[in-house]
Design an enzyme around this catalytic site. Structure first.
Site, short mmCIF file in Angstrom:
data_model
loop_
_atom_site.label_atom_id
_atom_site.label_comp_id
_atom_site.label_asym_id
_atom_site.label_seq_id
_atom_site.Cartn_x
_atom_site.Cartn_y
_atom_site.Cartn_z
N MET A 269 31.26 40.71 26.88
CA MET A 269 32.08 39.72 26.18
C MET A 269 32.55 40.25 24.84
O MET A 269 31.77 40.78 24.05
CB MET A 269 31.24 38.44 26.01
CG MET A 269 31.96 37.33 25.30
SD MET A 269 33.43 36.78 26.24
CE MET A 269 34.48 36.30 24.89
N GLU A 304 36.25 45.86 26.36
CA GLU A 304 35.86 44.89 25.33
C GLU A 304 36.42 45.30 23.98
O GLU A 304 36.87 44.46 23.20
CB GLU A 304 34.34 44.72 25.26
CG GLU A 304 33.66 44.38 26.58
CD GLU A 304 34.28 43.23 27.35
OE1 GLU A 304 34.88 42.34 26.71
OE2 GLU A 304 34.19 43.23 28.60
N HIS A 307 40.04 44.44 23.65
CA HIS A 307 40.28 43.01 23.44
C HIS A 307 40.45 42.66 21.95
O HIS A 307 41.01 41.62 21.63
CB HIS A 307 39.11 42.19 23.98
CG HIS A 307 39.27 41.71 25.40
ND1 HIS A 307 40.43 41.17 25.87
CD2 HIS A 307 38.39 41.66 26.43
CE1 HIS A 307 40.26 40.81 27.16
NE2 HIS A 307 39.03 41.11 27.51
N1 PHE Z 1 36.12 37.95 28.60
C1 PHE Z 1 35.17 38.78 29.27
C2 PHE Z 1 35.89 40.06 29.60
O1 PHE Z 1 36.65 40.17 30.48
C3 PHE Z 1 34.61 38.23 30.52
C4 PHE Z 1 33.76 37.04 30.38
C5 PHE Z 1 34.24 35.80 30.73
C6 PHE Z 1 32.48 37.15 29.92
C7 PHE Z 1 33.47 34.67 30.62
C8 PHE Z 1 31.69 36.04 29.82
C9 PHE Z 1 32.18 34.80 30.18
O2 PHE Z 1 35.80 41.00 28.93
ZN ZN Z 2 38.30 41.02 29.45
#
Ligand code: PHE
Ligand code: ZN
Length: 880
Positions: A269, A304, A307
């Site tokens: 995450m 990650e 992001h």
């Molecule tokens: N957003 C995270 C990712 O793709 C995935 C994720 C979604 C993790 C929901 C935890 C809960 O990198």
């Molecule tokens: Zn992601």
């Protein structure tokens, strides 16, 4: 938990938030029997909101409200309503400060959403809607606020206290407690909030950004894992450099932290400045992680990290826009992985996942567009369609625009929307504005579900020297969508002459462009393309490099496929031709009588491959892998899995017997040399060697047995050790199998990641993973229902990868899965809902199977107190 029907949320009903949060000040008091959360929100009415009135609504889930105050005045119980999942304050001023105190119980949180405990540490997971399990809040991504977080806990049990941003204050408190305060200067939605408290060791490093700023890098793990962080740290630095070089994106805080936790629903995450990772996606060492695990870690660390721009600085307006950050970020991490290793192999891996699993999703009851129009439970929409198809859509834009204009577009997007919560449409608009291209029709990729089908036929006019391709496009109906429009599809092709030489592609009598590859842009239902000056009937090479996520139907002959397998200059299509040939041969055996001959040319093609030391060995390693059972199922309608399994086994058996000596030679040639390296060449060597070993053991070859035992014992890395173990487990050598499994467990029992491998090797084996053996694994002391990785490694792997055992004609596999889903639904609905997926495609299987799969779904449906997560998947699967 609920029994009544959950609500459906519609994109068309989106409304801007009525109130905004400028600043959040949080104080966490962490104890063993619970946690108290003090939250002070500085709020004001949203000038852009449509609603009039002055009612404030906050989201909440599983919270105990201790107190509520407006501008410092405590509210009496008749001045607000606590409606369970909503806290309503009927009248609030234009701007105000709201103070909320809640009590939560992280130690009892088995859903792993919000604040929970994992191996003794406190950690959080707030995406998508977990923050509302911590405190009352407008828990939606278009509310972005600055957060300050003070964490207080016992100092000896929790010496490390982390949150987003930079640490600004710390100190000791009474009773052996201490605190740290963190401040995140970047406004963010609540789903990016994170907190960690635990007894952790840190690995430190630094990174100097392109503008010369020094960033403090830290990976936090439990002490026993201290040796397993180096690879992730290096991957992080490579990612940071790559994002500067390729996208011009510099890191923005002074510190970047990663924390590894054992109990985690997903992979990792991207919380601002404080990424939280599933241990299995960050910890690695040569003796405990396979090559595939190293590559996965590199990709996820990068994902990650990326992001931080594609997701955090620019985030999603609402959850229908999820692919805005996920599709784009998967595209970015796949470009990165391609740059770090072998681009062709990466493309093969991505296309395999897409064609095997995403196409299946897109053809099933949960099919949805890359930008869905509705959902019941957003957790169910972290899908292959949002991630992988979403990435393919961005890749097509990249290929249509070219690298330079795409970069101009991404610069414009980040610049224009920095600090905002936006839509996929805003992304496409930025690409259009920067490039001058019209992506109007292209937007259908976001709106229409289903995998487009291209029916291709061709015609050669010897006299005129004209070769024509006729292409018909259709997009299949999906739940709630029919009569779809044709999409804008980039279709890359080449033509080869009988010598294997590429032909110039002149698209008119006067055209003398002469390029050997072209991207045909399909926009209509029907197209014809003529190529002039073609001196002989060519062999077409279609959808090169998998230029669009579509199915192509063309009446390939086996001669053509064999020819492309050894001549196509496009590496992807070489591999694909081999896959198509193997699929054709296997399919022809599914209903054939016992003694039917197996295509001798397939054997010879594999013999050539096994002995080919000229061709890129990474590609050879991929080409030697037969299409998976899951892919074969996806390609058939009315699948009879045991019959497919038997046909594939027959081919494997036949190849292994016919090629025994070549396999031994290949094994020896690729024997380990020198130190363990993670280069594409070394990875390919191990892959070739382990494939050869697996095939030899498949036919219970005596020499193979000796090699496997020796390899198992002498391996200096997990890829080889696991390769030998897997080969033995899938062989008929029972005593070796038992001994190797016992030795492996004995050696690695204290390492949860390796124990997960040990479970999955068994659960995926048709020899060691029949239902009674699976049930025994669930009773094993190392199994833990509360740990998602363990559940996935046994139940998920059995139902998803051990198809012959799962689809036992007596239906026992289906009932078993239904029972495990019901059991898990009470503790962790997200994981339960994901486990249902092998049952959802029941209509695809032959009647004997589908009726029993349906019955298993009904068994789940009839459970009392079904979670919203499982409810949605099961009810959609059973709908007509
Ligand atoms: N957003 C995270 C990712 O793709 C995935 C994720 C979604 C993790 C929901 C935890 C809960 O990198
Ligand atoms: Zn992601």
């Amino acid at each position: 938990m609920r029994t009544n029907q959950p609500q459906t949320i519609y994109l068309s009903e989106y409304q801007a938030p009525a109130y905004l949060v400028d600043h959040v000040s949080l104080r966490f008091e962490l104890f063993e029997d619970g946690a108290r959360v003090h939250s002070t929100l500085s709020m004001r009415r949203n000038p852009a909101a449509m609603q009039s009135g002055s009612t404030l609504e906050l989201d909440g889930d599983s919270l105990t409200l201790e107190s509520l105050a407006l501008n410092g005045q405590s509210l009496a119980s008749d001045e607000y309503r606590n409606e369970g999942d909503k806290l309503v304050v009927p009248t609030v001023p234009e701007a105000f400060e709201l103070t909320v105190v809640t009590w939560i119980e992280p130690q009892n949180n088995t859903r792993l959403e919000g604040l929970y405990k994992s191996s003794g540490m406190f950690c959080t997971q707030c995406e998508a809607e977990g923050f509302r399990c911590i405190t009352y809040y407008p828990d939606r991504p278009d509310v972005m606020a600055r957060f300050q977080t003070r964490v207080e806990a016992d100092k000896s049990a929790y010496p490390i206290l982390l949150s987003n941003g930079n640490p600004v204050e710390q100190g000791d408190l009474e009773n052996g407690r201490h605190f740290v305060t963190w401040e995140d200067p970047f406004p963010k939605p609540a789903y990016l909030f994170a907190l960690v408290a635990g007894d952790l060791v840190e690995k430190r490093d630094t990174f100097t950004t392109c503008s010369g700023r020094n960033i403090d890098l830290r990976i936090y793990v439990e002490a026993r894992n201290a040796r397993k962080c180096d690879y992730a740290m290096d991957a992080l630095k490579r990612s940071m450099r790559w994002d500067e070089e390729v996208y011009g994106r510099e890191y923005d805080l002074d510190i970047f932290m990663i924390v590894a936790v054992d109990d985690f629903n997903m992979g990792a995450m991207e919380n601002k400045g404080l990424n939280i990772f599933n241990s299995s996606c960050v910890l690695a060492s040569q003796d405990t992680a396979t090559d595939a695990a190293f590559q996965r870690i590199e990709a996820i660390v990068a994902h990650e990290y990326f992001h931080n721009w594609s997701g955090n600085r620019v985030t999603c307006r609402d959850w229908f826009q999820l692919s805005l950050k996920e599709g784009f970020t998967v595209f970015r991490d796949s470009q990165f992985s391609a740059d770090m290793g072998s681009p062709t192999v990466k493309r093969i891996e991505d296309a395999t996942l897409l064609r095997t699993a995403q196409f299946a999703e897109d053809a099933g009851p949960m099919a949805h567009p890359v930008r869905p129009a509705s959902y019941m439970e957003i957790s169910n929409f972290y899908t292959l369609t949002i991630y992988e198809k979403g990435a393919e859509v961005v890749r097509m834009i990249h290929n249509l625009l070219g690298a330079e204009l795409f970069r101009k577009g991404s610069d414009l997007y980040f610049d224009r929307h920095d600090g905002q919560a936006v839509t996929t449409d805003d992304f496409v608009k930025a690409m259009e504005d920067a490039s001058g291209r019209d992506l109007g029709q292209f937007r259908l990729w976001y709106e229409q579900a289903g995998t487009p089908v291209l029916a291709v036929s061709d015609h050669y006019d010897e006299v005129q020297g004209v070769y024509r391709l006729d292409i018909r496009q259709s997009v299949p109906d999906t739940p709630g969508q029919s009569g779809k429009k044709p999409q804008h599809i980039p279709f890359a092709i080449g033509l080869l002459d009988s010598e294997g030489q590429p032909l110039p592609l002149n698209m008119g009598a006067e055209d003398s462009n002469g390029s050997f590859e072209r991207v045909l842009e399909l926009t209509e239902t029907q197209h014809s393309f003529e190529f002039h000056g073609v001196k002989e009937r060519p062999v077409p090479s279609l959808l090169r490099d998998f230029s669009a996520p579509v199915r192509v139907h063309y009446p390939w002959t086996r001669e053509q496929l064999l020819f492309l397998m050894s001549h196509d200059p496009d590496g992807f299509n070489r591999w694909d031709a081999g896959q198509k040939l193997a699929v054709d041969v296997i399919q022809s055996l599914v209903d054939a009588p016992q003694g039917t001959e197996i295509e001798p040319r397939l054997v010879e093609a594999y013999r050539l491959l096994l002995n080919d030391t000229e061709l890129d060995q990474a590609l050879v390693a991929k080409m030697l892998l037969l299409p998976s059972e899951a892919y074969l199922v996806e390609l058939s309608d009315q699948a009879d899995v045991p019959a497919i399994h038997a046909a594939r086994e027959r081919v494997l058996d036949h190849l292994a017997r016919a090629l025994r000596d070549d396999l031994l030679a290949c094994y020896q040639r690729n024997a380990g040399q020198g130190d363990y390296e993670l280069t594409p060449a070394a990875i390919a060597r191990r892959s070739l060697r382990n494939t050869a070993l697996a095939w030899l053991l498949h036919i219970d070859d005596e020499q193979g047995r000796a090699l496997a035992v020796e390899q198992y014992e002498q391996a200096d890395n997990m890829t080889d050790r696991l390769g030998a173990l897997r080969a033995l487990v899938n062989s008929g050598f029972e005593s070796e199998r038992t001994r190797a499994l016992a030795a492996f467990f004995e050696r690695f029992q204290d390492d949860p990641q390796v124990v997960e491998l040990w479970f999955s090797v068994q659960a995926s084996s048709d020899r060691a993973g029949q239902l009674p053996q699976i049930q025994a694994l669930l009773e094993h002391p190392a199994f833990d229902w509360k740990n998602p990785n363990k559940v996935r490694s046994v139940v998920g792997v059995f139902a998803g990868q051990n198809l012959a055992a799962f689809h036992n004609p007596d239906g026992s596999g289906y009932r078993f899965l239904a029972d495990q889903v019901c059991r898990l639904d009470d503790s962790n609905p997200q994981i339960a809902a994901r486990l249902v997926s092998p049952l959802t495609r029941w209509k695809k299987f032959s009647p004997q199977y589908s009726s029993q799969m349906k019955a298993a779904l009904e068994r789940i449906r009839d459970k009392t107190e079904l979670s919203r997560d499982v409810y949605e998947v099961v009810h959609k699967s059973l709908a007509d």
